[in-house]
Each structure stands twice: as structure tokens, then as C-alpha cells.
Design a protein around this motif. Structure first.
Motif, mmCIF file in Angstrom:
data_model
loop_
_atom_site.group_PDB
_atom_site.id
_atom_site.type_symbol
_atom_site.label_atom_id
_atom_site.label_comp_id
_atom_site.label_asym_id
_atom_site.label_seq_id
_atom_site.Cartn_x
_atom_site.Cartn_y
_atom_site.Cartn_z
ATOM 1 N N LEU A 24 6.939 79.812 77.598
ATOM 2 C CA LEU A 24 7.753 78.915 78.581
ATOM 3 C C LEU A 24 7.075 78.665 80.041
ATOM 4 O O LEU A 24 7.100 77.508 80.511
ATOM 5 C CB LEU A 24 8.986 79.192 78.338
ATOM 6 N N PRO A 25 6.888 79.959 80.604
ATOM 7 C CA PRO A 25 6.203 79.842 81.966
ATOM 8 C C PRO A 25 5.174 79.008 82.169
ATOM 9 O O PRO A 25 4.834 78.190 83.170
ATOM 10 C CB PRO A 25 6.031 81.291 82.472
ATOM 11 N N VAL A 26 4.325 79.051 81.134
ATOM 12 C CA VAL A 26 3.006 78.396 81.180
ATOM 13 C C VAL A 26 3.219 76.828 81.173
ATOM 14 O O VAL A 26 2.653 75.968 81.800
ATOM 15 C CB VAL A 26 2.044 78.806 79.978
ATOM 16 N N LEU A 27 4.087 76.492 79.976
ATOM 17 C CA LEU A 27 4.415 75.244 79.953
ATOM 18 C C LEU A 27 5.088 74.508 80.987
ATOM 19 O O LEU A 27 4.732 73.264 81.390
ATOM 20 C CB LEU A 27 5.346 74.850 78.408
ATOM 21 N N THR A 28 5.936 75.177 81.685
ATOM 22 C CA THR A 28 6.656 74.771 82.744
ATOM 23 C C THR A 28 5.661 74.389 83.891
ATOM 24 O O THR A 28 5.682 73.269 84.362
ATOM 25 C CB THR A 28 7.957 75.591 83.178
#
Length: 213
Positions: A24-28
């Protein structure tokens, strides 16, 4: 709805669909970068056209953004403030390109461009890339691959501006491409240094004082 909020919601949906919530952090981050830079590019083109700075600002964008993706750099604490600071920086760099074109010879412009690659290489060697979308998590350290890609980008750019200098018959266009792309590299070199971080943090705090959220 903020850019970050939209990116986070979309990233959460994609992470759940892929069965990889840890991403999630990378995608965000990646989505926020894509959405933010798309909006920034559209505004950049519009403002550059109005200010008659379209070519120099676009060429600055062409080198600074790929390097930004690779090497990272400091961000403002909100997408709106980041957008404002970036646009101010690109406008200033566009005017600087026009000014340098008016006072420097083509040879000196080419030398200035070559110096940009040396400055960027030295900066990468000393400070290294910061966090970027290429890393697996926000706490990941820069990899040797990312560093090599950054140097490869510089090498390709040097070959490109040499080709532009030799093959483009329009001297004004050639000089604009060379110095504008060089300024994009100088700017991104600054952004990965402690001084660049201080500049962005100071601008961020100033915009906060102006109630720009």
C-alpha cells in the motif's frame, strides 16, 4: 478529496485486489506521483504558454522528472503545497534559461550543460538517491541498480545533447534544449542535498503560514 486521499484509496483497492496489502505505501506513493505530476504538467503547459516560456519549461521538466523518479528528494507536507512550490521552481528555471540564452554563447551553454552531469554525478556519489517509487518500501535503502540507472540517464542525456548540438540546424532551438535540460539536472541535484531539503521545508512552512493546505 485530496490527491493523497485519492491515491491512498486507489492504492488500497489495488493492494487488496492483488492480495498484497504490504504494498500500500508504494502504490500510494506511485499513484500520488503520477496524478500529481499529470496535474503539474497540465498546469505547467498552461502557465508556460501564457508566460511565453513553453519550450524551456517543458525541457526542464523532461530531465528533472525522470531524475526525480530515480533519485527521489524532499516533498512538501501536502500535495497542494508541493504543486505550488514546483510550479514556482519551474517558472523560475524557465526564466533563468531565457536569461542564460541571452547572455551566453552556444559553446558556453554546452560547457554549462556538461558541468551539470558532473555536478549530478558528484551529488549522487556523496548523498545518493533518496526514497523513490522504485523502492519496495518507504524504509528501503537506495539500491545499486537505482544508482546505476541514474548514471545511465546522465550518460544518455549527454549523448543526446551532443546529438542535438550537431544535428539540429536551428541554433536557438538547440541552445534552448541544451541549457533547459541542464537546468533540470542542476535542480534535481540540489533537491537530493541537505540544502535542497532545507529549501523545500522552508517553502512548505511559509505556505503553511499563509494557510495554504
Amino acid at each position: 478529496m485530496t490527491i493523497h486521499g485519492l491515491s491512498e484509496r486507489t492504492g488500497r483497492y489495488l493492494a487488496e485486489k492483488a492480495g498484497k496489502p504490504e504494498q500500500l505505501p508504494v502504490l500510494t506513493y506511485g499513484l500520488e506521483l503520477i496524478i500529481g505530476e499529470t496535474i503539474k504538467l497540465l498546469l505547467l503547459v498552461l502557465i508556460a504558454y501564457v508566460l511565453n516560456l513553453l519550450l524551456p519549461m517543458l525541457f526542464v521538466f523532461c530531465t528533472s522528472i525522470p531524475l526525480r523518479v530515480l533519485t527521489g528528494g524532499q516533498h512538501c507536507s501536502s500535495s497542494l503545497r508541493c504543486l505550488i512550490v514546483s510550479l514556482m521552481a519551474y517558472i523560475a528555471l524557465g526564466y533563468l534559461a531565457v536569461y542564460l540564452l541571452s547572455i551566453m554563447s552556444p559553446v558556453n551553454l554546452l560547457i554549462t550543460a556538461f558541468l551539470a552531469s558532473i555536478v549530478m554525478a558528484a551529488t549522487l556519489d556523496k548523498f545518493g538517491p533518496g526514497y523513490s517509487v522504485n523502492y519496495s518500501s518507504s524504509s528501503s535503502k537506495p539500491t545499486k541498480t537505482v544508482t546505476k540507472l541514474s548514471f545511465l540517464f546522465l550518460a544518455v542525456w549527454l549523448v543526446t545533447i551532443l546529438g542535438v548540438n550537431i544535428t539540429v540546424g536551428n541554433q536557438a532551438l538547440s541552445s534552448t534544449i541544451i541549457i533547459s535540460t541542464a537546468l533540470g539536472i542542476y535542480w534535481q541535484a540540489l533537491m537530493i542535498t541537505p540544502w535542497g531539503h532545507k529549501i523545500i521545508n522552508t517553502a512548505d512552512k511559509g505556505l503553511c503560514l499563509l494557510k495554504i493546505r
